[in-house]
Design an enzyme around this catalytic site. Structure first.
Site, PDB file in Angstrom:
ATOM      1  N   LEU A  38       0.809  -1.212   0.000  1.00  0.00           N
ATOM      2  CA  LEU A  38       0.000   0.000   0.000  1.00  0.00           C
ATOM      3  C   LEU A  38       0.847   1.269   0.000  1.00  0.00           C
ATOM      4  CD1 LEU A  38      -2.782  -1.012   2.565  1.00  0.00           C
ATOM      5  CD2 LEU A  38      -2.701  -1.423   0.097  1.00  0.00           C
ATOM      6  N   HIS A  42      -3.433   4.302  -2.318  1.00  0.00           N
ATOM      7  CA  HIS A  42      -4.389   3.384  -1.681  1.00  0.00           C
ATOM      8  C   HIS A  42      -5.047   4.040  -0.463  1.00  0.00           C
ATOM      9  CE1 HIS A  42      -1.603   0.245  -3.514  1.00  0.00           C
ATOM     10  NE2 HIS A  42      -2.771  -0.063  -4.028  1.00  0.00           N
ATOM     11  N   LYS A 155      -5.879   5.610 -12.004  1.00  0.00           N
ATOM     12  CA  LYS A 155      -4.623   5.267 -12.698  1.00  0.00           C
ATOM     13  C   LYS A 155      -4.816   4.055 -13.592  1.00  0.00           C
ATOM     14  CE  LYS A 155      -1.184   3.041 -10.793  1.00  0.00           C
ATOM     15  NZ  LYS A 155      -0.848   1.945 -11.754  1.00  0.00           N
TER      16      LYS A 155
END
Length: 284
Positions: A38, A42, A155
């Site tokens: 992460l 995130h 993304k």
């Protein structure tokens, strides 16, 4: 006062009990699906989920079915202790962390086959196995956790469109929310794979964002799309990237566009730098 660590579930019965507990007071539940490793992107998704929902579940599962034999499944970064510390700090309520045998028990024989955005001739051209693996695991996560909303970063733009379409087509009752890409200060999109970049490659990587911004600026100014895209591609390859694609697509359907009149337009690219493959996109 230190935050309480989230509950952790590793089996389906434990997950069901935990989710039932979260829903006991008619709470809305958000899901943030991840493969771990992460980063701030995130955590931004977790925080968005906490703003939109009463309770938040984060799944951590490195999904073997979306990696081809030539890809980096074995080497994909796994940082459980760090991940858990970040999720505790962010305030997540539950972590769903199954292993492959729980997600794909012996004899597992069902897959979700995706078309539409999954066959847009972008990532699917280079990773034909990818979206079938993603759709199957995300479909399972949606039916396991039964969230009200699920949060994905922009993304992975084609993935976001594939998952949104799947949830709608299969009436899964999950609202898919896309969140703006989180970037480093120099513009590089945050990604778990950025750890693979050498120091030299890391210094070069922001060229992708610069090229997209320059291309978007020229398109808005009314320049010819084909000429402008060729210029952006040349900027990227001159920096040392091997370009898989750099294209302008319709933001909703991912259909090819030939001018800004066909829009709304999204610039989407994938390129290799050294051994690391990076993807990115921006709206025009």
């Amino acid at each position: 006062m230190p935050r309480r660590a989230p509950q952790i579930a590793r089996t389906l019965p434990a997950l069901r009990r935990a989710v039932d507990g979260l829903r006991a007071r008619k709470a809305t539940v958000g899901l943030v699906p991840t493969m771990g490793a992460l980063h701030d992107g995130h955590i931004a998704l977790v925080r968005l989920a906490l703003r939109r929902c009463d309770k938040v579940v984060v799944s951590i599962f490195v999904n073997p079915t979306q990696f081809a034999p030539t890809e980096d499944f074995g080497a994909y970064p796994r940082t459980w202790k760090s991940d858990l510390a970040k999720l505790t700090e962010a305030g997540a309520d539950l972590v769903w962390n199954p292993d492959a045998k729980v997600m794909y028990p012996e004899g597992f024989a069902t897959k979700i086959v995706t078309e539409g955005p999954a066959t847009a001739d972008l990532e699917d051209r280079f990773r034909p196995h990818f979206f079938g693996g993603v759709a199957t695991v995300v479909g399972k996560l949606f039916t396991q956790v039964r969230p009200d909303m699920a949060f994905f970063g922009e993304k992975d733009f084609q993935q976001l469109k594939v998952v949104t379409r799947m949830a709608r087509d299969l009436d899964l009752g999950v609202k898919v929310i896309g969140a703006t890409t989180v970037r480093e200060r120099d513009g590089l999109a945050m990604s778990s794979r950025n750890v693979y970049l050498s120091p030299e490659d890391r210094a070069t990587a922001p060229v992708l964002y610069k090229a997209m911004k320059e291309t978007a600026k020229r398109l808005k100014a009314g320049e010819d799309m084909e000429t402008v895209l060729a210029g952006g591609a040349a900027m990227i390859t001159a920096a040392g990237f091997v370009l898989d694609y750099f294209e302008a697509r319709h933001s909703e359907t991912l259909a090819k566009v030939s001018s800004m009149k066909d829009g709304p337009v999204r610039l989407i690219l994938a390129a290799k730098l050294g051994k690391t493959r990076l993807i990115d996109n921006i709206g025009v």
